[in-house]
Design a protein around this motif. Structure first.
Motif, PDB file in Angstrom:
ATOM      1  N   TRP A  36       1.011  -1.103  -0.089  1.00  0.00           N
ATOM      2  CA  TRP A  36       0.001   0.200   0.170  1.00  0.00           C
ATOM      3  C   TRP A  36       0.842   1.340   0.054  1.00  0.00           C
ATOM      4  CZ3 TRP A  36      -5.122   0.310  -0.639  1.00  0.00           C
ATOM      5  CH2 TRP A  36      -5.824  -0.954  -0.578  1.00  0.00           C
ATOM      6  N   TYR A  37       0.619   2.080  -0.861  1.00  0.00           N
ATOM      7  CA  TYR A  37       1.292   3.493  -0.845  1.00  0.00           C
ATOM      8  C   TYR A  37       0.050   4.818  -0.819  1.00  0.00           C
ATOM      9  CZ  TYR A  37       5.140   0.968  -2.895  1.00  0.00           C
ATOM     10  OH  TYR A  37       6.125   0.246  -3.217  1.00  0.00           O
ATOM     11  N   ARG A  38       0.803   5.710  -0.351  1.00  0.00           N
ATOM     12  CA  ARG A  38      -0.230   6.868  -0.274  1.00  0.00           C
ATOM     13  C   ARG A  38       0.213   8.184  -0.709  1.00  0.00           C
ATOM     14  NH1 ARG A  38      -0.815   7.629   6.324  1.00  0.00           N
ATOM     15  NH2 ARG A  38       1.296   8.589   6.559  1.00  0.00           N
ATOM     16  N   GLN A  39      -0.623   8.870  -1.337  1.00  0.00           N
ATOM     17  CA  GLN A  39      -0.014  10.386  -1.673  1.00  0.00           C
ATOM     18  C   GLN A  39      -0.957  11.501  -1.026  1.00  0.00           C
ATOM     19  OE1 GLN A  39       0.603  10.808  -5.962  1.00  0.00           O
ATOM     20  NE2 GLN A  39       1.952  12.513  -5.508  1.00  0.00           N
ATOM     21  N   ALA A  40      -0.398  12.133  -0.221  1.00  0.00           N
ATOM     22  CA  ALA A  40      -1.065  13.450   0.311  1.00  0.00           C
ATOM     23  C   ALA A  40      -1.038  14.728  -0.626  1.00  0.00           C
ATOM     24  CB  ALA A  40      -0.717  13.760   1.732  1.00  0.00           C
ATOM     25  N   PRO A  41      -1.967  15.691  -0.400  1.00  0.00           N
ATOM     26  CA  PRO A  41      -1.769  16.808  -1.440  1.00  0.00           C
ATOM     27  C   PRO A  41      -0.452  17.376  -1.052  1.00  0.00           C
ATOM     28  CG  PRO A  41      -3.930  16.745  -0.275  1.00  0.00           C
ATOM     29  CD  PRO A  41      -3.184  15.642   0.184  1.00  0.00           C
ATOM     30  N   GLY A  42       0.351  17.712  -2.219  1.00  0.00           N
ATOM     31  CA  GLY A  42       1.676  18.545  -2.220  1.00  0.00           C
ATOM     32  C   GLY A  42       2.794  17.745  -1.927  1.00  0.00           C
ATOM     33  N   LYS A  43       2.533  16.509  -1.629  1.00  0.00           N
ATOM     34  CA  LYS A  43       3.553  15.557  -1.201  1.00  0.00           C
ATOM     35  C   LYS A  43       3.937  14.259  -2.273  1.00  0.00           C
ATOM     36  CE  LYS A  43       2.995  16.454   3.877  1.00  0.00           C
ATOM     37  NZ  LYS A  43       2.793  15.606   5.135  1.00  0.00           N
ATOM     38  N   GLN A  44       5.036  13.801  -1.962  1.00  0.00           N
ATOM     39  CA  GLN A  44       5.644  12.909  -2.649  1.00  0.00           C
ATOM     40  C   GLN A  44       4.673  11.318  -2.284  1.00  0.00           C
ATOM     41  OE1 GLN A  44       7.979  12.640  -5.276  1.00  0.00           O
ATOM     42  NE2 GLN A  44       8.069  14.844  -5.050  1.00  0.00           N
ATOM     43  N   ARG A  45       4.575  10.622  -3.203  1.00  0.00           N
ATOM     44  CA  ARG A  45       3.863   9.196  -2.872  1.00  0.00           C
ATOM     45  C   ARG A  45       4.840   8.260  -2.126  1.00  0.00           C
ATOM     46  NH1 ARG A  45       0.710   5.955  -7.570  1.00  0.00           N
ATOM     47  NH2 ARG A  45      -0.075   8.007  -7.588  1.00  0.00           N
ATOM     48  N   GLU A  46       4.350   7.846  -1.079  1.00  0.00           N
ATOM     49  CA  GLU A  46       5.096   7.026  -0.197  1.00  0.00           C
ATOM     50  C   GLU A  46       4.823   5.620   0.128  1.00  0.00           C
ATOM     51  OE1 GLU A  46       5.247   8.651   3.863  1.00  0.00           O
ATOM     52  OE2 GLU A  46       3.212   9.010   3.819  1.00  0.00           O
ATOM     53  N   MET A  47       5.543   4.772   0.401  1.00  0.00           N
ATOM     54  CA  MET A  47       5.219   3.378   0.931  1.00  0.00           C
ATOM     55  C   MET A  47       4.570   3.500   2.362  1.00  0.00           C
ATOM     56  SD  MET A  47       5.889   0.383   2.521  1.00  0.00           S
ATOM     57  CE  MET A  47       7.403   0.675   3.212  1.00  0.00           C
ATOM     58  N   VAL A  48       3.500   2.725   2.575  1.00  0.00           N
ATOM     59  CA  VAL A  48       3.001   2.834   3.713  1.00  0.00           C
ATOM     60  C   VAL A  48       3.095   1.508   4.338  1.00  0.00           C
ATOM     61  CG1 VAL A  48       0.513   2.696   5.065  1.00  0.00           C
ATOM     62  CG2 VAL A  48       1.016   4.533   3.199  1.00  0.00           C
ATOM     63  N   ALA A  49       2.602   0.312   3.671  1.00  0.00           N
ATOM     64  CA  ALA A  49       2.604  -1.099   4.231  1.00  0.00           C
ATOM     65  C   ALA A  49       2.984  -2.130   3.025  1.00  0.00           C
ATOM     66  CB  ALA A  49       1.624  -1.445   5.021  1.00  0.00           C
ATOM     67  N   SER A  50       3.763  -2.772   3.096  1.00  0.00           N
ATOM     68  CA  SER A  50       4.286  -4.054   2.115  1.00  0.00           C
ATOM     69  C   SER A  50       4.535  -5.200   2.914  1.00  0.00           C
ATOM     70  CB  SER A  50       4.970  -3.522   1.111  1.00  0.00           C
ATOM     71  OG  SER A  50       6.285  -3.413   2.077  1.00  0.00           O
ATOM     72  N   PHE A  51       4.475  -6.083   2.253  1.00  0.00           N
ATOM     73  CA  PHE A  51       5.019  -7.459   2.564  1.00  0.00           C
ATOM     74  C   PHE A  51       6.307  -7.624   1.907  1.00  0.00           C
ATOM     75  CE2 PHE A  51       0.209  -8.629   1.942  1.00  0.00           C
ATOM     76  CZ  PHE A  51       0.273  -8.923   3.339  1.00  0.00           C
TER      77      PHE A  51
END
Length: 116
Positions: A36-51
């Protein structure tokens, strides 16, 4: 070849909980090559959780102890359980199936908004 569809996003109050789902279909692959990744407004996409290899999990420091990634192999589905949500968790959350040199698939994303 492989399609990923996220669901479960929505708007919640600070401290609330939400569970996201990512349904995979198409060519058979190792569902644990997902995250799972996420991207907040004005920020870079980042890894949140992974196997990771060996069946372990990996989390961003900002979500450790609050988020949990799980899978249901029979349903070709990966989940992200999010507890104690904070306003800074507000973002579009994306499911990804990735293996270097083999494939890289993204879902269309599901929006999570945390208020107060």
């Amino acid at each position: 070849q492989v399609h990923l569809v996220e669901s479960g996003g929505g708007s919640v109050q600070s401290g609330g909980s939400l569970t996201l789902s990512c349904k995979a279909s198409g060519t058979i692959f190792n569902i644990h090559n997902m995250g799972w990744y996420r991207q907040a407004p004005g920020k870079q996409r980042e890894m949140v959780a992974s196997f990771t290899s060996g069946g372990h999990t990996n989390y961003a420091d900002s979500v450790k102890g609050r988020f949990t990634i799980t899978s249901d192999i029979a349903k070709n589905t990966v989940y992200l359980q999010m507890n104690s949500l904070k306003p800074e968790d507000t973002a579009v959350y994306y499911c990804r199936a990735y293996r270097v040199g083999y494939y890289n698939y993204w879902g269309q994303g599901t929006r999570v908004t945390v208020s107060s």
